[in-house]
Enzyme design. Structure first.
Site, PDB file in Angstrom:
ATOM      1  N   PHE A  25     -25.379  24.299   7.516  1.00  0.00           N
ATOM      2  CA  PHE A  25     -26.266  23.184   7.880  1.00  0.00           C
ATOM      3  C   PHE A  25     -27.029  23.564   9.160  1.00  0.00           C
ATOM      4  O   PHE A  25     -26.459  24.138  10.088  1.00  0.00           O
ATOM      5  CB  PHE A  25     -25.420  21.926   8.129  1.00  0.00           C
ATOM      6  CG  PHE A  25     -26.150  20.638   7.882  1.00  0.00           C
ATOM      7  CD1 PHE A  25     -25.970  19.920   6.707  1.00  0.00           C
ATOM      8  CD2 PHE A  25     -27.010  20.133   8.839  1.00  0.00           C
ATOM      9  CE1 PHE A  25     -26.642  18.723   6.486  1.00  0.00           C
ATOM     10  CE2 PHE A  25     -27.686  18.937   8.627  1.00  0.00           C
ATOM     11  CZ  PHE A  25     -27.497  18.231   7.453  1.00  0.00           C
ATOM     12  N   PHE A  60     -18.545  19.788   9.622  1.00  0.00           N
ATOM     13  CA  PHE A  60     -17.353  19.017   9.229  1.00  0.00           C
ATOM     14  C   PHE A  60     -16.309  19.908   8.567  1.00  0.00           C
ATOM     15  O   PHE A  60     -15.109  19.652   8.656  1.00  0.00           O
ATOM     16  CB  PHE A  60     -17.788  17.902   8.262  1.00  0.00           C
ATOM     17  CG  PHE A  60     -16.717  16.890   7.985  1.00  0.00           C
ATOM     18  CD1 PHE A  60     -16.481  15.854   8.872  1.00  0.00           C
ATOM     19  CD2 PHE A  60     -15.944  16.974   6.828  1.00  0.00           C
ATOM     20  CE1 PHE A  60     -15.492  14.914   8.614  1.00  0.00           C
ATOM     21  CE2 PHE A  60     -14.957  16.043   6.566  1.00  0.00           C
ATOM     22  CZ  PHE A  60     -14.720  15.001   7.463  1.00  0.00           C
ATOM     23  N   GLU A  61     -16.767  20.968   7.893  1.00  0.00           N
ATOM     24  CA  GLU A  61     -15.841  21.851   7.158  1.00  0.00           C
ATOM     25  C   GLU A  61     -15.289  22.987   8.031  1.00  0.00           C
ATOM     26  O   GLU A  61     -14.455  23.783   7.555  1.00  0.00           O
ATOM     27  CB  GLU A  61     -16.546  22.459   5.940  1.00  0.00           C
ATOM     28  CG  GLU A  61     -16.705  21.510   4.762  1.00  0.00           C
ATOM     29  CD  GLU A  61     -17.785  20.469   4.962  1.00  0.00           C
ATOM     30  OE1 GLU A  61     -18.792  20.776   5.625  1.00  0.00           O
ATOM     31  OE2 GLU A  61     -17.609  19.327   4.471  1.00  0.00           O
ATOM     32  N   GLY A  88     -30.831  13.892  13.398  1.00  0.00           N
ATOM     33  CA  GLY A  88     -30.816  14.270  11.990  1.00  0.00           C
ATOM     34  C   GLY A  88     -29.800  13.528  11.149  1.00  0.00           C
ATOM     35  O   GLY A  88     -29.777  13.682   9.936  1.00  0.00           O
ATOM     36  N   THR A  89     -28.949  12.710  11.763  1.00  0.00           N
ATOM     37  CA  THR A  89     -27.920  12.059  10.967  1.00  0.00           C
ATOM     38  C   THR A  89     -27.428  10.772  11.606  1.00  0.00           C
ATOM     39  O   THR A  89     -27.313  10.666  12.823  1.00  0.00           O
ATOM     40  CB  THR A  89     -26.709  12.989  10.747  1.00  0.00           C
ATOM     41  OG1 THR A  89     -25.686  12.255  10.061  1.00  0.00           O
ATOM     42  CG2 THR A  89     -26.141  13.495  12.057  1.00  0.00           C
ATOM     43  N   HIS A  91     -24.457   9.789  11.006  1.00  0.00           N
ATOM     44  CA  HIS A  91     -23.024   9.959  11.299  1.00  0.00           C
ATOM     45  C   HIS A  91     -22.772  11.150  12.228  1.00  0.00           C
ATOM     46  O   HIS A  91     -21.795  11.870  12.111  1.00  0.00           O
ATOM     47  CB  HIS A  91     -22.184  10.006  10.020  1.00  0.00           C
ATOM     48  CG  HIS A  91     -22.589  11.060   9.039  1.00  0.00           C
ATOM     49  ND1 HIS A  91     -23.758  11.041   8.326  1.00  0.00           N
ATOM     50  CD2 HIS A  91     -21.946  12.168   8.637  1.00  0.00           C
ATOM     51  CE1 HIS A  91     -23.829  12.083   7.542  1.00  0.00           C
ATOM     52  NE2 HIS A  91     -22.738  12.799   7.716  1.00  0.00           N
ATOM     53  N   PHE A 116     -15.059  26.726  20.455  1.00  0.00           N
ATOM     54  CA  PHE A 116     -15.954  25.732  19.878  1.00  0.00           C
ATOM     55  C   PHE A 116     -17.399  26.040  20.249  1.00  0.00           C
ATOM     56  O   PHE A 116     -17.859  25.706  21.337  1.00  0.00           O
ATOM     57  CB  PHE A 116     -15.535  24.348  20.384  1.00  0.00           C
ATOM     58  CG  PHE A 116     -16.166  23.214  19.647  1.00  0.00           C
ATOM     59  CD1 PHE A 116     -15.908  23.009  18.297  1.00  0.00           C
ATOM     60  CD2 PHE A 116     -17.008  22.334  20.296  1.00  0.00           C
ATOM     61  CE1 PHE A 116     -16.486  21.948  17.611  1.00  0.00           C
ATOM     62  CE2 PHE A 116     -17.597  21.272  19.617  1.00  0.00           C
ATOM     63  CZ  PHE A 116     -17.325  21.083  18.273  1.00  0.00           C
ATOM     64  N   ARG A 130     -30.768  26.075  23.173  1.00  0.00           N
ATOM     65  CA  ARG A 130     -29.399  26.592  23.323  1.00  0.00           C
ATOM     66  C   ARG A 130     -29.066  27.679  22.308  1.00  0.00           C
ATOM     67  O   ARG A 130     -27.927  28.125  22.219  1.00  0.00           O
ATOM     68  CB  ARG A 130     -28.392  25.444  23.191  1.00  0.00           C
ATOM     69  CG  ARG A 130     -28.461  24.460  24.351  1.00  0.00           C
ATOM     70  CD  ARG A 130     -27.872  23.114  23.972  1.00  0.00           C
ATOM     71  NE  ARG A 130     -27.846  22.154  25.065  1.00  0.00           N
ATOM     72  CZ  ARG A 130     -28.926  21.532  25.566  1.00  0.00           C
ATOM     73  NH1 ARG A 130     -30.133  21.784  25.064  1.00  0.00           N
ATOM     74  NH2 ARG A 130     -28.818  20.676  26.558  1.00  0.00           N
TER      75      ARG A 130
HETATM   76  N1  INI Z   1     -23.494  19.121   9.264  1.00  0.00           N
HETATM   77  C1  INI Z   1     -23.851  19.855  10.344  1.00  0.00           C
HETATM   78  O1  INI Z   1     -23.296  20.933  10.554  1.00  0.00           O
HETATM   79  N2  INI Z   1     -24.815  19.400  11.187  1.00  0.00           N
HETATM   80  C2  INI Z   1     -25.449  18.209  11.001  1.00  0.00           C
HETATM   81  O2  INI Z   1     -26.330  17.843  11.826  1.00  0.00           O
HETATM   82  C3  INI Z   1     -25.100  17.436   9.869  1.00  0.00           C
HETATM   83  N3  INI Z   1     -25.777  16.206   9.604  1.00  0.00           N
HETATM   84  O3  INI Z   1     -26.846  15.959  10.151  1.00  0.00           O
HETATM   85  O4  INI Z   1     -25.331  15.382   8.779  1.00  0.00           O
HETATM   86  C4  INI Z   1     -24.087  17.911   9.014  1.00  0.00           C
HETATM   87  N4  INI Z   1     -23.704  17.199   7.910  1.00  0.00           N
HETATM   88  C5  INI Z   1     -22.920  17.779   6.856  1.00  0.00           C
HETATM   89  C6  INI Z   1     -21.431  17.751   7.120  1.00  0.00           C
HETATM   90  O5  INI Z   1     -21.060  18.704   8.107  1.00  0.00           O
HETATM   91  C7  INI Z   1     -20.650  18.095   5.855  1.00  0.00           C
HETATM   92  O6  INI Z   1     -20.990  19.390   5.424  1.00  0.00           O
HETATM   93  C8  INI Z   1     -20.905  17.114   4.713  1.00  0.00           C
HETATM   94  O7  INI Z   1     -20.697  15.770   5.160  1.00  0.00           O
HETATM   95  C9  INI Z   1     -19.937  17.377   3.544  1.00  0.00           C
HETATM   96  O8  INI Z   1     -18.591  17.184   3.941  1.00  0.00           O
END
Ligand code: INI
Length: 169
Positions: A25, A60-61, A88-89, A91, A116, A130
């Site tokens: 992402f 998230f993963e 961008g999100t 959440h 991290f 950055r």
């Molecule tokens: N994942 C990111 O790494 N950066 C983001 O800004 C982002 N946004 O904007 O939603 C993002 N979403 C995806 C998330 O990490 C998971 O891959 C997804 O929710 C599936 O579990």
């Protein structure tokens, strides 16, 4: 007796291996972090044969992949790289928070440092700053932390803990 100081250096143990776990992402940004991390490891003498790059869908993963890698016992430090942009999100807090908390938990539960290197920014401009422009490269910084922690853990494992115990008796 003088204060005992045990600290890591940027010279990793000879056989030290590193894993970079990178989110896809915001790939445009994260690839710059990956390049910064690779460059820093190489400049500090880490051979490519001792570096593994793993990609996950998003920040998230990162923790679950870092956990599997750390548990393998085959790496001395894991570098988690990603980019979460608030604009961008909806959440943002959930994704960034879970990534940070999860990576920290992996480190403490496995004993393998997980550094991290996830950018959490308000907008794309801050992320670009950055990722190798005017505010440095967070991936390179994370790699330095990984080198230092690999070195520190080696020192603690080899003689530090025993040294601390012997002073406590
Ligand atoms: N994942 C990111 O790494 N950066 C983001 O800004 C982002 N946004 O904007 O939603 C993002 N979403 C995806 C998330 O990490 C998971 O891959 C997804 O929710 C599936 O579990």
């Amino acid at each position: 007796m003088p204060v005992q100081i045990i600290e890591g250096s940027y010279n990793p143990p000879k056989d030290a291996s590193f894993a970079i776990v990178a989110a896809r992402f915001n790939e445009f940004i994260v690839e710059r972090l990956v390049a910064g991390a690779l460059d820093t490891l190489r400049r500090h003498g880490v051979d490519d044969s001792r570096i593994t790059l793993i990609r996950v869908p998003g920040a998230f993963e990162l923790p679950v992949a870092c956990k599997r890698i750390a548990e393998s016992g085959n790496v001395h430090a894991v570098i988690a790289l990603g980019c979460v942009i608030r604009g961008g999100t909806a959440h943002f807090e959930l994704v960034a928070g879970e990534a940070a908390k999860g990576c920290g938990q992996v480190a403490t539960s496995t004993g393998i440092p997980v550094v991290f290197g996830v950018l959490t920014t308000e907008n794309i401009e801050q992320a670009v700053e950055r990722a190798g422009t005017k505010a440095g490269n967070k991936g390179a910084e994370a790699a330095l932390s990984a080198l230092e922690m690999a070195s520190l853990m080696h020192a603690l494992g080899a003689q530090g803990v025993a040294a601390i115990r012997s002073r406590g008796r």
